[in-house]
Design a protein around this motif. Sequence first.
Motif, PDB file in Angstrom:
ATOM      1  N   ARG A 327       0.829  -1.208   0.000  1.00 12.28           N
ATOM      2  CA  ARG A 327       0.000   0.000   0.000  1.00 12.28           C
ATOM      3  C   ARG A 327       0.864   1.259   0.000  1.00 12.28           C
ATOM      4  O   ARG A 327       0.548   2.245  -0.682  1.00 12.28           O
ATOM      5  CB  ARG A 327      -0.920  -0.007   1.226  1.00 12.28           C
ATOM      6  CG  ARG A 327      -1.990  -1.096   1.201  1.00 12.28           C
ATOM      7  CD  ARG A 327      -2.772  -1.090   2.505  1.00 12.28           C
ATOM      8  NE  ARG A 327      -3.497   0.173   2.672  1.00 12.28           N
ATOM      9  CZ  ARG A 327      -3.979   0.595   3.842  1.00 12.28           C
ATOM     10  NH1 ARG A 327      -3.789  -0.153   4.946  1.00 12.28           N
ATOM     11  NH2 ARG A 327      -4.632   1.736   3.925  1.00 12.28           N
ATOM     12  N   TRP A 328       1.958   1.239   0.762  1.00 15.45           N
ATOM     13  CA  TRP A 328       2.826   2.412   0.810  1.00 15.45           C
ATOM     14  C   TRP A 328       3.544   2.626  -0.521  1.00 15.45           C
ATOM     15  O   TRP A 328       3.678   3.770  -0.988  1.00 15.45           O
ATOM     16  CB  TRP A 328       3.835   2.283   1.958  1.00 15.45           C
ATOM     17  CG  TRP A 328       3.282   2.828   3.237  1.00 15.45           C
ATOM     18  CD1 TRP A 328       2.643   2.160   4.222  1.00 15.45           C
ATOM     19  CD2 TRP A 328       3.316   4.206   3.642  1.00 15.45           C
ATOM     20  NE1 TRP A 328       2.256   3.003   5.227  1.00 15.45           N
ATOM     21  CE2 TRP A 328       2.666   4.278   4.903  1.00 15.45           C
ATOM     22  CE3 TRP A 328       3.806   5.382   3.089  1.00 15.45           C
ATOM     23  CZ2 TRP A 328       2.509   5.464   5.592  1.00 15.45           C
ATOM     24  CZ3 TRP A 328       3.661   6.576   3.777  1.00 15.45           C
ATOM     25  CH2 TRP A 328       3.015   6.618   5.008  1.00 15.45           C
ATOM     26  N   ILE A 329       4.032   1.572  -1.133  1.00 12.79           N
ATOM     27  CA  ILE A 329       4.716   1.721  -2.419  1.00 12.79           C
ATOM     28  C   ILE A 329       3.745   2.244  -3.478  1.00 12.79           C
ATOM     29  O   ILE A 329       4.079   3.115  -4.289  1.00 12.79           O
ATOM     30  CB  ILE A 329       5.349   0.379  -2.840  1.00 12.79           C
ATOM     31  CG1 ILE A 329       6.524   0.047  -1.926  1.00 12.79           C
ATOM     32  CG2 ILE A 329       5.814   0.431  -4.286  1.00 12.79           C
ATOM     33  CD1 ILE A 329       7.176  -1.288  -2.221  1.00 12.79           C
ATOM     34  N   SER A 330       2.543   1.727  -3.472  1.00 11.41           N
ATOM     35  CA  SER A 330       1.551   2.204  -4.429  1.00 11.41           C
ATOM     36  C   SER A 330       1.231   3.677  -4.200  1.00 11.41           C
ATOM     37  O   SER A 330       1.107   4.456  -5.148  1.00 11.41           O
ATOM     38  CB  SER A 330       0.269   1.368  -4.321  1.00 11.41           C
ATOM     39  OG  SER A 330       0.513   0.016  -4.647  1.00 11.41           O
ATOM     40  N   ALA A 331       1.131   4.065  -2.930  1.00 13.48           N
ATOM     41  CA  ALA A 331       0.816   5.460  -2.619  1.00 13.48           C
ATOM     42  C   ALA A 331       1.945   6.392  -3.018  1.00 13.48           C
ATOM     43  O   ALA A 331       1.718   7.519  -3.470  1.00 13.48           O
ATOM     44  CB  ALA A 331       0.516   5.604  -1.126  1.00 13.48           C
TER      45      ALA A 331
END
Length: 789
Positions: A327-331
């Motif tokens: 989720r953090w990488i996508s964000a």
Amino acid sequence: MAIWNAPTTEIDPEALASTDMLYLTYTMARIRPVVPDVFVAQRLKDVQRIKGLTMDTVLLQFWLAGLTGLAESNTSNQRLLWKCLVLVKLCDTVESALIQLSFYRGILNECDDCIAEDGTGERVDVLKSIAIGCRAKGLVRPDQLDILADVPPTHYDPEQYKFGKHSQQSPADAVDELCGRTLSDFEHQEALLDRIIQVCEAAAASNDVLTLSKLCQTLDDNPLVVDLVLLMRPPSSLLVPLESFVNNLQQNEDDDIDTCNSNLEGFGDVLILIMTIIRRYELAECLDSVLKEKQGFCYLWLHHTSATIPTASMSSMTADMHGLMGRWISALFDSMGISDDLIQTSKPQMLLEISPSIFEQSLAACQAGVIDATTLNSGLDYFLQPCLLFVLIGVVQYLCQEIVFSAPSPLNSTHHAAHGTSSASSMMSPTGSSPLASRGSVSGSSGGKAGHTVTSGKSVAMMQASLKSLLAGEAFPARLIRLLKSEISAALGHNAIENDHQLAIIHERLADTSVNYDSWKISEAYDVPKLAQQTVFAFDAIISGGRTPLVTKREKGWPIFGGSTYHMDVDLFRATLCYVGPAQFVTNILKRLLKAAMTPNGRRAAELGAAMMTTPLVGSGDKHLSPQSLLWTLLYQTLWIPVPSRLENFTQGKHLATFVGMTLDMFQSSTFVQHRQTQFQQQQQEKSTDGMASTSGDAGMEVDSVQAVSSNNSVLEQLERDAAMEPFRVMLDQRLKALEPIARDRPGFEGFVQGMTQYRERHPPLSLPLQGTSSSSATTLSLRKVRMG
């Protein structure tokens, strides 16, 4: 009323700053963590018993040793620590010793002049300040000392510094006022330091993030306040409540985004202060003694990442960690931005653990062409928000580690040219697929070994560029540069590229964050190959001339070895012990002692040698460098090199026996010190139940309080101490009996045997079990363990 200049008062000829008292006092001021107060109190009692002095005389020696250190300090920060030591911590004496101290006008005047160098514009009367400190503790009668006649007591109300809903001030103003007064109000400094600890405990217990965050920021920006706290109290008094906060903080999805951001920012402020304290005071090796919750996140995380936060392999991550990282990488890189929902549902502890892996995956994607360098650096900039600063700890450590340990070679470059996609995939995910890899042209599997990465010169340059861009930015906080100074210097310190504006900014920031930071440490590094030689010179200078050679050199502007202004250079002794090891350290002491034993300075050399052997110079985590290890090295190895063949005369043998006997008498095992601490804490609890106020933190250094134990406890206490020494005494007896037939006609050996016989007469062998004690069976078992050890 006592007249301070009464001509009938005589100076005690024994009340000079002896070498053992000087060594103990300088160790308290210069070495971290500070030796426990119960250790110091017991050492004073031991010196009184060994030398046959009154306690007033021993305390006077202690005062003079502290004043000597204050007179030799050469910076305002060092003087602040010494003033706290002399005016607050050592203020546990009685009127008679204080009156005696007034007659040593030479050292008192030198201290007055030294403090005047701070630029306050007024001359400070050190003797009067000491008397005020003693009065604040109720140790002297104001109407009996004329020096206090014109000094009315000032008022301190603990309720003055309130926090939370009971305070009319903002947390920022209240914390600033409390810490500011702590640096200047020596009369109430101990109470103010305890108030800082109480505020920390209350804020952590009530989850008052705003107050705790501000307090941690202030302490991080004002390291002298932390120095004073840890000079007066053990590290655990400050670290334990901070540890509890880090372990228990949880995000609540029902909280608004401002509250969640505040929680993350507070988590980062507390974590940064914990790491700063552990690094600055070298506590990584003794986490067991400074932290409480051994199964908590903080302890486990610090224990497993003592130097660098490692990246987590994909296979070792839990499903929650894997999902959060995705989720953090996508964000960060899908132009989605960091949503409120992501902040509200991110556990700060988990985010800290996966932070190096987030950047590792991102870097691998950049190398594989999935994202470009601009996007990579933009993603890093997200973490410069106050609520996410703690994430940068792992990111910077990861970058520095990769730069230092990934030196490119022609073979690596050729390998990457031939196998670009495969190696990129391996870097993104050692054992599985990466969240970014699935969106690019890179294969999701790898044939390489788990955890094995091969870094090309191009990727190293990319990491250096990302690191420099991050560190040179104005938004990167100075406290993180200070915290990660060693890693940053290792990664970028060797780069000397001309016209590199970013690198010049980083080096300047590194220098700025180091100015006046470690107030107890010397400014110049020691020459490691010459440490042993410098230690020899220092030992000889101390026992032969005391402060005279140092004062002469300073007056003439001559350089002083090691860069220290202190004639009792415990920093030098500590560095020597750490670099050359216990065997060489003990050998140096023994050689200088035997040489000094041929001169009138033999007794002084024995005192200094015993103090060096028995006073801890490193934290409790490194047992190899502890006094127990030094004592074992002396009695089982080093002592028998000169004994019996190299003792030239009877006096030399007697002085050697004095040194060995004093070392045995002054040694305090870690078990014994812990027993004393527990005993004193029980006394403090009993006092508090009787309506008496108890202070926060460790045992106070009050000799009378340490002596006030029941007779039964005294017996068990002495038994515990003798149990630690008995194996050494038994071994000495056996070795001397074995050597007696072959060395009977040697006068030096005869002097040594006679001296050790006199020592043994004062310490009869233990007879167990003791009669009349409730713990005789347990103590017998303890003794068996000691002997087996």
